[in-house]
Design an enzyme around this catalytic site. Structure first.
Site, PDB file in Angstrom:
ATOM      1  N   HIS A   1       0.591  -2.867   0.474  1.00 27.41           N
ATOM      2  CA  HIS A   1      -0.773  -3.388   0.334  1.00 27.41           C
ATOM      3  C   HIS A   1      -1.681  -2.244  -0.096  1.00 27.41           C
ATOM      4  O   HIS A   1      -1.226  -1.108  -0.252  1.00 27.41           O
ATOM      5  CB  HIS A   1      -1.245  -4.051   1.627  1.00 27.41           C
ATOM      6  CG  HIS A   1      -1.416  -3.118   2.793  1.00 27.41           C
ATOM      7  ND1 HIS A   1      -0.378  -2.376   3.309  1.00 27.41           N
ATOM      8  CD2 HIS A   1      -2.505  -2.809   3.536  1.00 27.41           C
ATOM      9  CE1 HIS A   1      -0.831  -1.660   4.320  1.00 27.41           C
ATOM     10  NE2 HIS A   1      -2.113  -1.885   4.487  1.00 27.41           N
TER      11      HIS A   1
ATOM     12  N   ASP B   1      -4.694   4.329   3.428  1.00 29.22           N
ATOM     13  CA  ASP B   1      -3.630   5.155   4.034  1.00 29.22           C
ATOM     14  C   ASP B   1      -2.261   4.884   3.402  1.00 29.22           C
ATOM     15  O   ASP B   1      -1.284   5.558   3.715  1.00 29.22           O
ATOM     16  CB  ASP B   1      -3.585   4.989   5.566  1.00 29.22           C
ATOM     17  CG  ASP B   1      -3.410   3.558   6.038  1.00 29.22           C
ATOM     18  OD1 ASP B   1      -3.979   2.649   5.409  1.00 29.22           O
ATOM     19  OD2 ASP B   1      -2.698   3.351   7.039  1.00 29.22           O
ATOM     20  N   HIS B   2      -2.206   3.914   2.465  1.00 31.40           N
ATOM     21  CA  HIS B   2      -0.937   3.604   1.793  1.00 31.40           C
ATOM     22  C   HIS B   2      -0.945   3.933   0.299  1.00 31.40           C
ATOM     23  O   HIS B   2       0.095   3.865  -0.346  1.00 31.40           O
ATOM     24  CB  HIS B   2      -0.591   2.123   1.998  1.00 31.40           C
ATOM     25  CG  HIS B   2      -0.400   1.773   3.436  1.00 31.40           C
ATOM     26  ND1 HIS B   2       0.841   1.577   3.994  1.00 31.40           N
ATOM     27  CD2 HIS B   2      -1.292   1.652   4.453  1.00 31.40           C
ATOM     28  CE1 HIS B   2       0.697   1.325   5.292  1.00 31.40           C
ATOM     29  NE2 HIS B   2      -0.582   1.368   5.599  1.00 31.40           N
TER      30      HIS B   2
ATOM     31  N   HIS C   1      -1.854  -9.550   6.485  1.00 40.29           N
ATOM     32  CA  HIS C   1      -2.486  -8.338   7.008  1.00 40.29           C
ATOM     33  C   HIS C   1      -3.903  -8.261   6.456  1.00 40.29           C
ATOM     34  O   HIS C   1      -4.119  -7.788   5.344  1.00 40.29           O
ATOM     35  CB  HIS C   1      -1.670  -7.097   6.613  1.00 40.29           C
ATOM     36  CG  HIS C   1      -2.347  -5.792   6.950  1.00 40.29           C
ATOM     37  ND1 HIS C   1      -2.738  -5.473   8.225  1.00 40.29           N
ATOM     38  CD2 HIS C   1      -2.696  -4.746   6.167  1.00 40.29           C
ATOM     39  CE1 HIS C   1      -3.304  -4.271   8.209  1.00 40.29           C
ATOM     40  NE2 HIS C   1      -3.298  -3.813   6.969  1.00 40.29           N
TER      41      HIS C   1
HETATM   42 ZN    ZN Z   1      -1.871   1.244   7.322  1.00 41.32          ZN
HETATM   43 ZN    ZN Z   2      -3.423  -1.756   6.250  1.00 45.34          ZN
END
Ligand code: ZN
Ligand code: ZN
Length: 325
Positions: free
Chosen positions: A61, A65-66, A140
């Site tokens: 996603h 942080d990704h 999410h």
């Molecule tokens: Zn995350």
């Molecule tokens: Zn997330």
């Protein structure tokens, strides 16, 4: 065989021991980078895996942080690694965020690297005759998140004694039979694949889920996996906060592992607020075959064999280190 390497196992902010989300799934000549949190390129170097063939990226996603490491990785690819191409697969929202990130980072200079964006939808993402990758939706915080299933296709063993008895000659006709095609012999007899193949042997399967707000809708996609990797950001003591932020508790992740009857559960996306022990104890009470991933853990998954946990830095493959410049 699959090898799953965790490069970053922290939730939302790094800690001394844990980098931000990133993992590498390896199978034969394939290497997939799954998510690319800030500082992933340094973790790749420290892992000894090197950058070669790491140009295919799957995003769970689009939260920062990704994805925040993608700008740095793209810069290194273009400047130092002579990699001209980057394939990024993700949901529409994630790709939009990455496009914006690249635009801010490089402006017109982006042209040095050819980034291809592939909008993902549930279903088969990539496939050859022995292997497939499937993407499935994960809830999410309405981010159009995805999980991934890496699957070796089931295989049927060729039974030479049966072929011999039927007079099937050695050579291309046997290959056709293994490939599922019936063949006609010179004497006119038709031999079906079923005549010379054993029962199907299921292949290994690794299911990878990043951030997730619920698990009841993931049972079918995780069912029977040899290894399930999924986030466990919270413990039950903070179940309400977990729900508010669209994250899981260790208990919920373990519930999924038990319901889906997986071989082993590997937890990642670990918050600084807990020790790995807190997360592990809570999950093990529900599903004992649980491991809390550390950065540089490598899990080797072979069908019908116990899962091996190794340190990827001991793997002895330092391609990339010498040439990193
Ligand atoms: Zn995350
Ligand atoms: Zn997330």
């Amino acid at each position: 065989m699959f090898e799953l390497v965790f490069l970053g196992t922290a939730a939302s902010a790094p800690s001394i021991q844990r980098g931000l989300s990133a993992a590498v799934l390896m199978h034969r000549e394939y290497r997939f980078l799954i998510d690319c949190g800030e500082s992933t390129q340094r973790q790749i170097l420290r892992s000894g895996l090197g950058f070669k063939r790491l140009d295919r990226i799957l995003l769970t996603h689009g939260h920062l942080d990704h994805i925040l490491g993608l700008g740095g990785l793209a810069s290194t690819f273009a400047r130092w690694e002579a990699i001209g191409d980057m394939q990024i697969h993700g949901g529409a929202w994630a790709l939009q965020r990455v496009r914006e990130l690249m635009r801010v980072a490089f402006g017109a200079g982006e042209a040095r690297l050819h980034v291809q964006y592939h909008a993902m939808s549930p279903g088969i993402l990539l496939e050859d005759d022995k292997f497939r990758v499937r993407a499935f939706p994960v809830e999410h915080r309405r981010t159009e998140a995805f999980g991934f299933s890496f699957e070796e296709k089931s295989r049927r063993a060729f039974l030479p004694e049966k072929a011999e008895a039927l007079g099937v000659p050695v050579g291309p006709v046997r290959r056709d039979l293994v490939g599922g095609k019936p063949v006609t012999l010179p004497d006119g007899r038709v031999i079906a694949p079923d005549d010379v193949l054993g029962p199907p042997n299921a292949g290994a399967r690794v299911v990878f889920v990043g951030d997730a707000g619920r698990v009841d809708d993931l049972v079918v996609d995780a069912a029977g996996a040899d290894l399930l990797a999924i986030e466990a950001t919270y413990t039950e003591a903070e179940r309400e906060i977990a729900a508010e932020f669209g994250h899981l508790t260790a208990h919920q992740a373990a519930w999924l592992a038990r319901e889906a009857n997986v071989g082993a559960l590997v937890l990642h996306h670990i918050s600084r607020r807990y020790s790995a022990r807190d997360i592990l104890d809570e999950a093990c009470a529900v599903f004992p075959q649980t491991i809390v991933a550390r950065d540089f853990d490598m899990f080797r998954v072979v069908k019908q064999r116990e899962i091996e946990r190794l340190d990827v830095r001991q793997r002895g493959e330092n391609e990339g280190l010498a040439e990193a410049g």
